[in-house]
Write a protein that holds these residues in place. Structure first.
Motif, mmCIF file in Angstrom:
data_model
loop_
_atom_site.group_PDB
_atom_site.id
_atom_site.type_symbol
_atom_site.label_atom_id
_atom_site.label_comp_id
_atom_site.label_asym_id
_atom_site.label_seq_id
_atom_site.Cartn_x
_atom_site.Cartn_y
_atom_site.Cartn_z
ATOM 1 N N SER A 232 0.819 -1.207 -0.091
ATOM 2 C CA SER A 232 0.076 0.118 0.010
ATOM 3 C C SER A 232 0.796 1.201 -0.096
ATOM 4 N N VAL A 233 2.102 1.042 0.380
ATOM 5 C CA VAL A 233 2.937 2.153 0.322
ATOM 6 C C VAL A 233 3.977 2.326 -0.919
ATOM 7 N N ILE A 234 4.469 1.085 -1.338
ATOM 8 C CA ILE A 234 5.293 0.923 -2.328
ATOM 9 C C ILE A 234 4.554 1.253 -3.735
ATOM 10 N N VAL A 235 3.440 0.578 -3.856
ATOM 11 C CA VAL A 235 2.707 0.791 -5.331
ATOM 12 C C VAL A 235 2.397 1.992 -5.426
ATOM 13 N N PRO A 236 1.806 2.920 -4.762
ATOM 14 C CA PRO A 236 1.394 4.349 -5.008
ATOM 15 C C PRO A 236 2.591 5.108 -5.447
ATOM 16 N N LEU A 237 3.887 4.932 -4.469
ATOM 17 C CA LEU A 237 4.952 5.718 -4.853
ATOM 18 C C LEU A 237 5.446 5.241 -6.142
#
Length: 334
Positions: A232-237
């Motif tokens: 949820s953090v890696i993909v949006p970044l």
């Protein structure tokens, strides 16, 4: 060591579907953009830019659909009755645009009809793909190994929104493809459409990232439970990074960077769907192991695939290499 054949086959089919989406996505996107380029010369160049590769791009659709039927027959028998209408609409759209490629060049009086078939077929096929994806994401009910839903279960606000979002996304792929392949005023106008479509695609990805987890408890647990919450953090970044690269490429007039960044957005979106789905192939009813064919069939088909897929990849790469670079507006491939 035991080889997990259903998992391997799920990865192969996922790759085939991704290859279809990113490759056929841009030539469908060119058709979606047709109404925004009314001049005949521009439309000729647009069609010529995808003429050498469009039919080869659809090879991956055959591989993905045929592989699903052969390797996961229970999933195929469940998904097909749930999505009859959007899948039939998709096939009809692809047929009309395919015929338009062949007949548009052979008439003058009826050229506007084939222009309409090309644009309309592209839009219908894309919208139907989006609806089918949305219906699959929201879940297909299964009881006693058969589809247990109704005739119109595929038609929901979520699936319609997914169809609209895919139209915008394919328009992004199509416009960045035109930026990469064309010159002059056509490329300049394609940059404008690419910017608008990029903003629309980013907004759509944000909306569906917030909407999808609340469709099923399994999705919510996957995205916000530990340790998978890290996605949820890696993909949006990564999505934001691709978006910034796309904007930078458009502003600096770097021809290939916007297209590659748009592909990155689609790959990340596809990865997000995979993270939500796993280990289900029919969310949230059948896992890949429950739907798999007998092991003997999986082994037999895998041998053929190991031979076939490298051949497809080779001739696809060769076709793109032969027709690399900018289009000559005065020449065509028809």
């Amino acid at each position: 060591m035991t080889i997990d054949l259903p998992f391997i086959w799920a990865a192969i089919i996922a790759f085939a579907v991704l290859a279809y989406v990113v490759l056929d996505g841009f030539d469908l996107g060119v058709g979606i953009l047709f109404p925004f380029f009314p001049e005949k010369h521009d439309r000729d160049v647009m069609m010529n830019s995808v003429s050498p590769v469009w039919d080869g791009n659809e090879t991956w659709l055959v591989l993905g659909g045929g592989g699903l039927m052969a390797v996961f027959p229970l999933a195929y028998a469940t998904i097909l009755p749930a999505l009859y209408m959007p899948l039939i609409a998709m096939l009809l759209g692809l047929i009309f645009r395919g015929v338009a490629f062949e007949y548009r060049w052979r008439t003058r009086r009826a050229e506007f009809l084939w222009d309409g078939a090309f644009a309309g077929g592209s839009m219908v096929a894309t919208f139907a793909q989006g609806i089918a994806l949305g219906a699959l994401v929201q879940g297909i009910p299964v009881e006693n190994r058969t589809y247990a839903g109704g005739w119109w279960d595929w038609l929901t606000p979520f699936s319609i929104a997914t169809g609209v979002a895919l139209l915008v996304g394919y328009a992004l792929l199509g416009s960045t493809w035109l930026v990469m392949k064309t010159t002059g005023d056509l490329a300049a106008r394609a940059r404008v459409h690419a910017l608008r479509a990029a903003i629309g695609t980013l907004v759509a990805m944000g909306v569906f990232s917030l909407w999808t987890p609340f469709l099923e408890p399994a999705y919510l647990n996957r995205w916000f439970g530990w340790p998978t919450a890290i996605f949820s953090v890696i993909v949006p970044l990564l999505v934001l990074g691709c978006f910034l690269l796309l904007l930078r490429g458009l502003r600096s007039e770097h021809d290939s960077q916007p297209f590659l960044a748009a592909l990155g957005l689609f790959i990340l979106g596809f990865a997000g769907i995979g993270i939500s789905f796993y280990p289900y192939i029919v969310p949230t009813s059948l896992t890949i192991w429950e739907a798999a064919a007998p092991e003997e069939s999986l082994v037999f088909l895998l041998v053929g695939t190991i031979v076939l897929v490298p051949i497809i990849l080779t001739y696809t790469a060769y076709a793109y290499w032969v027709f690399r670079g900018k289009m000559d507006p005065e020449e065509g491939y028809h």
